[in-house]
Scaffold this motif. Structure first.
Motif, PDB file in Angstrom:
ATOM      1  N   ILE A  41      46.923  47.182  47.415  1.00  0.00           N
ATOM      2  CA  ILE A  41      47.196  47.559  45.944  1.00  0.00           C
ATOM      3  C   ILE A  41      45.885  48.280  45.570  1.00  0.00           C
ATOM      4  O   ILE A  41      45.723  49.196  44.734  1.00  0.00           O
ATOM      5  CB  ILE A  41      47.776  46.476  45.166  1.00  0.00           C
ATOM      6  CG1 ILE A  41      49.187  46.161  45.680  1.00  0.00           C
ATOM      7  CG2 ILE A  41      47.743  46.719  43.830  1.00  0.00           C
ATOM      8  CD1 ILE A  41      49.720  44.976  44.919  1.00  0.00           C
ATOM      9  N   THR A  42      44.951  47.410  45.665  1.00  0.00           N
ATOM     10  CA  THR A  42      43.474  47.757  45.070  1.00  0.00           C
ATOM     11  C   THR A  42      43.082  49.195  45.884  1.00  0.00           C
ATOM     12  O   THR A  42      42.489  50.281  45.191  1.00  0.00           O
ATOM     13  CB  THR A  42      42.275  46.661  45.364  1.00  0.00           C
ATOM     14  OG1 THR A  42      42.952  45.646  44.759  1.00  0.00           O
ATOM     15  CG2 THR A  42      41.179  47.082  44.932  1.00  0.00           C
ATOM     16  N   CYS A  82      44.992  52.112  44.348  1.00  0.00           N
ATOM     17  CA  CYS A  82      44.687  52.365  42.840  1.00  0.00           C
ATOM     18  C   CYS A  82      43.203  53.056  42.769  1.00  0.00           C
ATOM     19  O   CYS A  82      42.994  53.866  42.007  1.00  0.00           O
ATOM     20  CB  CYS A  82      44.410  51.025  42.108  1.00  0.00           C
ATOM     21  SG  CYS A  82      44.348  51.324  40.435  1.00  0.00           S
ATOM     22  N   LEU A  95      48.192  43.943  36.420  1.00  0.00           N
ATOM     23  CA  LEU A  95      48.130  42.901  37.409  1.00  0.00           C
ATOM     24  C   LEU A  95      47.133  41.997  37.339  1.00  0.00           C
ATOM     25  O   LEU A  95      46.983  40.976  37.279  1.00  0.00           O
ATOM     26  CB  LEU A  95      48.214  43.765  38.899  1.00  0.00           C
ATOM     27  CG  LEU A  95      47.988  42.886  40.080  1.00  0.00           C
ATOM     28  CD1 LEU A  95      49.248  41.694  40.170  1.00  0.00           C
ATOM     29  CD2 LEU A  95      47.834  43.576  41.340  1.00  0.00           C
ATOM     30  N   LEU A  96      45.806  42.630  37.239  1.00  0.00           N
ATOM     31  CA  LEU A  96      44.334  42.074  37.074  1.00  0.00           C
ATOM     32  C   LEU A  96      44.348  41.141  35.935  1.00  0.00           C
ATOM     33  O   LEU A  96      44.245  39.672  35.870  1.00  0.00           O
ATOM     34  CB  LEU A  96      43.278  43.008  36.990  1.00  0.00           C
ATOM     35  CG  LEU A  96      43.001  43.645  38.319  1.00  0.00           C
ATOM     36  CD1 LEU A  96      41.796  44.812  37.899  1.00  0.00           C
ATOM     37  CD2 LEU A  96      42.628  42.958  39.437  1.00  0.00           C
ATOM     38  N   CYS A 132      49.644  54.037  37.372  1.00  0.00           N
ATOM     39  CA  CYS A 132      49.327  53.227  38.534  1.00  0.00           C
ATOM     40  C   CYS A 132      48.297  52.510  38.229  1.00  0.00           C
ATOM     41  O   CYS A 132      47.947  51.292  38.110  1.00  0.00           O
ATOM     42  CB  CYS A 132      49.056  54.015  39.725  1.00  0.00           C
ATOM     43  SG  CYS A 132      48.254  53.166  41.023  1.00  0.00           S
ATOM     44  N   ILE A 133      47.118  53.018  37.428  1.00  0.00           N
ATOM     45  CA  ILE A 133      45.954  52.511  37.139  1.00  0.00           C
ATOM     46  C   ILE A 133      46.289  51.407  35.896  1.00  0.00           C
ATOM     47  O   ILE A 133      45.841  50.343  35.952  1.00  0.00           O
ATOM     48  CB  ILE A 133      44.748  53.180  36.501  1.00  0.00           C
ATOM     49  CG1 ILE A 133      44.392  54.334  37.693  1.00  0.00           C
ATOM     50  CG2 ILE A 133      43.664  52.780  35.819  1.00  0.00           C
ATOM     51  CD1 ILE A 133      43.569  55.514  37.112  1.00  0.00           C
ATOM     52  N   TYR A 145      48.006  48.380  37.506  1.00  0.00           N
ATOM     53  CA  TYR A 145      47.038  47.640  38.282  1.00  0.00           C
ATOM     54  C   TYR A 145      46.035  46.708  37.542  1.00  0.00           C
ATOM     55  O   TYR A 145      46.024  45.460  37.515  1.00  0.00           O
ATOM     56  CB  TYR A 145      45.959  48.629  39.039  1.00  0.00           C
ATOM     57  CG  TYR A 145      44.954  47.907  39.866  1.00  0.00           C
ATOM     58  CD1 TYR A 145      45.148  47.265  41.099  1.00  0.00           C
ATOM     59  CD2 TYR A 145      43.623  47.783  39.651  1.00  0.00           C
ATOM     60  CE1 TYR A 145      44.361  46.503  41.813  1.00  0.00           C
ATOM     61  CE2 TYR A 145      42.696  47.082  40.215  1.00  0.00           C
ATOM     62  CZ  TYR A 145      43.157  46.247  41.342  1.00  0.00           C
ATOM     63  OH  TYR A 145      42.231  45.628  42.103  1.00  0.00           O
ATOM     64  N   SER A 146      45.813  47.239  36.254  1.00  0.00           N
ATOM     65  CA  SER A 146      45.121  46.647  35.220  1.00  0.00           C
ATOM     66  C   SER A 146      45.808  45.419  34.563  1.00  0.00           C
ATOM     67  O   SER A 146      45.566  44.220  34.414  1.00  0.00           O
ATOM     68  CB  SER A 146      44.800  47.492  34.009  1.00  0.00           C
ATOM     69  OG  SER A 146      43.965  48.539  34.492  1.00  0.00           O
ATOM     70  N   PHE A 172      46.765  42.388  48.154  1.00  0.00           N
ATOM     71  CA  PHE A 172      45.678  42.907  46.982  1.00  0.00           C
ATOM     72  C   PHE A 172      44.981  43.952  47.361  1.00  0.00           C
ATOM     73  O   PHE A 172      44.530  44.867  46.521  1.00  0.00           O
ATOM     74  CB  PHE A 172      44.893  41.545  46.635  1.00  0.00           C
ATOM     75  CG  PHE A 172      44.140  41.700  45.304  1.00  0.00           C
ATOM     76  CD1 PHE A 172      44.798  41.752  44.199  1.00  0.00           C
ATOM     77  CD2 PHE A 172      42.943  42.097  45.447  1.00  0.00           C
ATOM     78  CE1 PHE A 172      43.887  41.952  42.972  1.00  0.00           C
ATOM     79  CE2 PHE A 172      42.167  42.110  44.379  1.00  0.00           C
ATOM     80  CZ  PHE A 172      42.733  42.046  43.063  1.00  0.00           C
TER      81      PHE A 172
END
Length: 110
Positions: A56-57, A60, A28-29, A21-22, A25-26, A53
């Motif tokens: 999701i944030t 995470c 995605l960023l 997941c992390i 997310y990374s 956003f």
């Protein structure tokens, strides 16, 4: 909370899922940084105002906090042999993880 993860295979699975997941997310960023013009405060603010956003944030951040609390518990079990110091170390790790969730979510949704 840690009693849920007494099984080593449950710990391993949870850590791998939260790490995935992390990483997602990374990625995605990174994609957002490469595709969205974030050169102004307004653009960044608009990104953080979007509900998708924030959700999701938030997810995470919670996964990261549980992952860090579990990692602290494992480190204490491996390296901190004195029982009282072990409990103190675990309490510090869990408190720091919980505090980070509260502060980040309050900032994100406030």
């Amino acid at each position: 909370m840690m009693n849920t993860f007494k099984s080593g295979s449950k710990q391993w699975m949870f850590q791998r899922l939260s790490n995935a997941c992390i990483v997602a997310y990374s990625l995605l960023l990174v994609c957002l940084l490469l595709t969205v013009d974030l050169s102004s405060f307004t653009a960044v603010s608009n990104l953080f105002q979007s509900t998708w956003f924030r959700v999701i944030t938030s997810l995470c951040v919670v996964f990261f906090a549980f992952n860090s609390a579990l990692a602290g518990w494992q480190i204490a079990g491996d390296y901190v042999k004195q029982k009282s110091l072990n409990k103190l170390f675990n309490m510090i790790c869990m408190t720091a993880s919980a505090a980070s969730v509260v502060i980040i979510l309050a900032t994100l949704w406030g």
